[in-house]
Design a protein around this motif. Structure first.
Motif, PDB file in Angstrom:
ATOM      1  N   GLU A  99      55.603  24.012  69.759  1.00 24.47           N
ATOM      2  CA  GLU A  99      55.107  24.806  70.894  1.00 24.47           C
ATOM      3  C   GLU A  99      56.000  26.027  71.126  1.00 24.47           C
ATOM      4  N   GLY A 100      56.829  26.344  70.134  1.00 25.73           N
ATOM      5  CA  GLY A 100      57.785  27.433  70.267  1.00 25.73           C
ATOM      6  C   GLY A 100      57.166  28.810  70.092  1.00 25.73           C
ATOM      7  N   PHE A 101      58.028  29.796  70.220  1.00 26.46           N
ATOM      8  CA  PHE A 101      57.609  31.197  70.162  1.00 26.46           C
ATOM      9  C   PHE A 101      56.894  31.514  68.858  1.00 26.46           C
ATOM     10  N   LEU A 102      57.435  31.055  67.742  1.00 21.96           N
ATOM     11  CA  LEU A 102      56.827  31.369  66.446  1.00 21.96           C
ATOM     12  C   LEU A 102      55.446  30.740  66.306  1.00 21.96           C
ATOM     13  N   ALA A 103      55.263  29.527  66.790  1.00 19.19           N
ATOM     14  CA  ALA A 103      53.953  28.873  66.727  1.00 19.19           C
ATOM     15  C   ALA A 103      52.952  29.622  67.607  1.00 19.19           C
ATOM     16  N   ARG A 104      53.396  30.028  68.796  1.00 17.62           N
ATOM     17  CA  ARG A 104      52.509  30.777  69.690  1.00 17.62           C
ATOM     18  C   ARG A 104      52.195  32.151  69.113  1.00 17.62           C
ATOM     19  N   LEU A 105      53.196  32.779  68.512  1.00 18.90           N
ATOM     20  CA  LEU A 105      52.979  34.078  67.882  1.00 18.90           C
ATOM     21  C   LEU A 105      51.984  33.950  66.736  1.00 18.90           C
ATOM     22  N   GLN A 106      52.104  32.862  65.971  1.00 15.31           N
ATOM     23  CA  GLN A 106      51.163  32.631  64.878  1.00 15.31           C
ATOM     24  C   GLN A 106      49.737  32.447  65.416  1.00 15.31           C
ATOM     25  N   GLN A 107      49.579  31.696  66.520  1.00 14.69           N
ATOM     26  CA  GLN A 107      48.253  31.509  67.117  1.00 14.69           C
ATOM     27  C   GLN A 107      47.658  32.846  67.551  1.00 14.69           C
ATOM     28  N   VAL A 108      48.460  33.639  68.205  1.00 12.38           N
ATOM     29  CA  VAL A 108      47.983  34.943  68.679  1.00 12.38           C
ATOM     30  C   VAL A 108      47.620  35.830  67.494  1.00 12.38           C
ATOM     31  N   ALA A 109      48.462  35.841  66.466  1.00  9.51           N
ATOM     32  CA  ALA A 109      48.202  36.680  65.288  1.00  9.51           C
ATOM     33  C   ALA A 109      46.935  36.226  64.564  1.00  9.51           C
ATOM     34  N   GLU A 110      46.735  34.925  64.461  1.00  3.91           N
ATOM     35  CA  GLU A 110      45.528  34.422  63.800  1.00  3.91           C
ATOM     36  C   GLU A 110      44.277  34.791  64.590  1.00  3.91           C
ATOM     37  N   LYS A 111      44.344  34.663  65.916  1.00  2.00           N
ATOM     38  CA  LYS A 111      43.183  35.041  66.742  1.00  2.00           C
ATOM     39  C   LYS A 111      42.917  36.541  66.638  1.00  2.00           C
ATOM     40  N   ALA A 112      43.960  37.330  66.620  1.00  2.00           N
ATOM     41  CA  ALA A 112      43.786  38.787  66.574  1.00  2.00           C
ATOM     42  C   ALA A 112      43.261  39.246  65.221  1.00  2.00           C
ATOM     43  N   SER A 113      43.661  38.570  64.150  1.00  2.00           N
ATOM     44  CA  SER A 113      43.285  39.032  62.814  1.00  2.00           C
ATOM     45  C   SER A 113      42.117  38.260  62.213  1.00  2.00           C
ATOM     46  N   ASP A 114      41.455  37.413  62.991  1.00  4.90           N
ATOM     47  CA  ASP A 114      40.288  36.689  62.480  1.00  4.90           C
ATOM     48  C   ASP A 114      39.279  37.694  61.949  1.00  4.90           C
ATOM     49  N   HIS A 120      36.171  37.696  61.621  1.00  5.69           N
ATOM     50  CA  HIS A 120      34.856  37.763  62.265  1.00  5.69           C
ATOM     51  C   HIS A 120      34.931  38.043  63.759  1.00  5.69           C
ATOM     52  N   THR A 121      35.885  37.419  64.443  1.00  9.35           N
ATOM     53  CA  THR A 121      35.930  37.548  65.903  1.00  9.35           C
ATOM     54  C   THR A 121      37.240  38.119  66.422  1.00  9.35           C
ATOM     55  N   GLY A 122      38.135  38.458  65.542  1.00  6.79           N
ATOM     56  CA  GLY A 122      39.454  38.928  65.970  1.00  6.79           C
ATOM     57  C   GLY A 122      39.402  40.275  66.668  1.00  6.79           C
ATOM     58  N   SER A 123      40.350  40.467  67.566  1.00  5.22           N
ATOM     59  CA  SER A 123      40.383  41.734  68.308  1.00  5.22           C
ATOM     60  C   SER A 123      40.697  42.910  67.393  1.00  5.22           C
ATOM     61  N   LEU A 124      41.492  42.705  66.360  1.00  4.61           N
ATOM     62  CA  LEU A 124      41.772  43.789  65.418  1.00  4.61           C
ATOM     63  C   LEU A 124      40.514  44.142  64.625  1.00  4.61           C
ATOM     64  N   THR A 125      39.746  43.110  64.247  1.00  6.90           N
ATOM     65  CA  THR A 125      38.486  43.344  63.544  1.00  6.90           C
ATOM     66  C   THR A 125      37.536  44.128  64.437  1.00  6.90           C
ATOM     67  N   SER A 126      37.472  43.721  65.701  1.00  2.94           N
ATOM     68  CA  SER A 126      36.602  44.430  66.655  1.00  2.94           C
ATOM     69  C   SER A 126      37.044  45.877  66.828  1.00  2.94           C
ATOM     70  N   LEU A 127      38.347  46.089  66.902  1.00  2.00           N
ATOM     71  CA  LEU A 127      38.883  47.443  67.049  1.00  2.00           C
ATOM     72  C   LEU A 127      38.544  48.296  65.819  1.00  2.00           C
ATOM     73  N   ILE A 128      38.707  47.731  64.646  1.00  2.00           N
ATOM     74  CA  ILE A 128      38.402  48.462  63.413  1.00  2.00           C
ATOM     75  C   ILE A 128      36.909  48.764  63.337  1.00  2.00           C
ATOM     76  N   THR A 129      36.080  47.770  63.663  1.00  2.00           N
ATOM     77  CA  THR A 129      34.629  47.966  63.635  1.00  2.00           C
ATOM     78  C   THR A 129      34.216  49.036  64.631  1.00  2.00           C
ATOM     79  N   SER A 130      34.779  48.957  65.824  1.00  2.00           N
ATOM     80  CA  SER A 130      34.469  49.942  66.863  1.00  2.00           C
ATOM     81  C   SER A 130      34.902  51.341  66.436  1.00  2.00           C
ATOM     82  N   SER A 131      36.079  51.455  65.872  1.00  2.00           N
ATOM     83  CA  SER A 131      36.567  52.760  65.410  1.00  2.00           C
ATOM     84  C   SER A 131      35.710  53.292  64.269  1.00  2.00           C
TER      85      SER A 131
END
Length: 157
Positions: A70-85, A87-98
């Motif tokens: 439950e440490g910082f690295l595990a949480r950072l990994q969760q956030v990074a995986e969600k952001a870079s998904d 299909h649904t990641g925020s980075l994917t959405s940002l790239i698609t939108s741009s």
């Protein structure tokens, strides 16, 4: 104004937070006691002295806070995986939108190019018609001048 909540932000995995918001561990602790904080610009700030003091006091707690399940690295990994998904990641959405925005701008530029080309063609035709009309007027002017000159010659003789 919202009432202050003692619970803080929701832990990771509950009501999905934005990827840029920090997730707090289930125990509600933060890394600030270990010298790691976010500044007002969202950058990680590291205080080496506070980390060394915390490590000297309880090395296992520091290790768990950074590298535990439950440490910082595990949480950072969760956030990074969600952001870079992909299909649904925020980075994917940002790239698609741009990319969509760029395509709209390119389409707009192409439409303006077409309008400008049509306008240019229209102006060139008008210019050509005006040149023809001007040449005709100059020709008439020359003819009239010669007619007037011949009248003056006839009257003067």
């Amino acid at each position: 104004m919202r009432p202050a909540s003692s619970a803080g932000p929701p832990p990771c995995g509950r009501s999905p937070p934005r990827w840029s918001r920090p997730c707090t561990p289930p125990d509600g602790g933060t890394l600030s006691s270990f010298g790691v904080e976010l500044d007002r610009y969202g950058r990680l700030v590291f205080d080496e002295e506070r980390l060394a003091a915390a490590f000297a006091e309880d090395p296992d707690a520091v290790g768990a806070a950074f590298a535990g399940p439950e440490g910082f690295l595990a949480r950072l990994q969760q956030v990074a995986e969600k952001a870079s998904d992909p299909h649904t990641g925020s980075l994917t959405s940002l790239i698609t939108s741009s990319t969509d925005g760029i395509q709209r701008l390119n389409d707009s530029i192409a439409a303006w190019d077409e309008r400008l080309a049509l306008r240019r063609t229209t102006l060139e035709r008008q210019y050509t018609a005006l040149e023809v009309a001007l040449n005709q007027l100059q020709s008439q002017s020359s003819w009239l001048a010669s007619q007037l000159a011949s009248l003056d010659n006839d009257n003067g003789s």
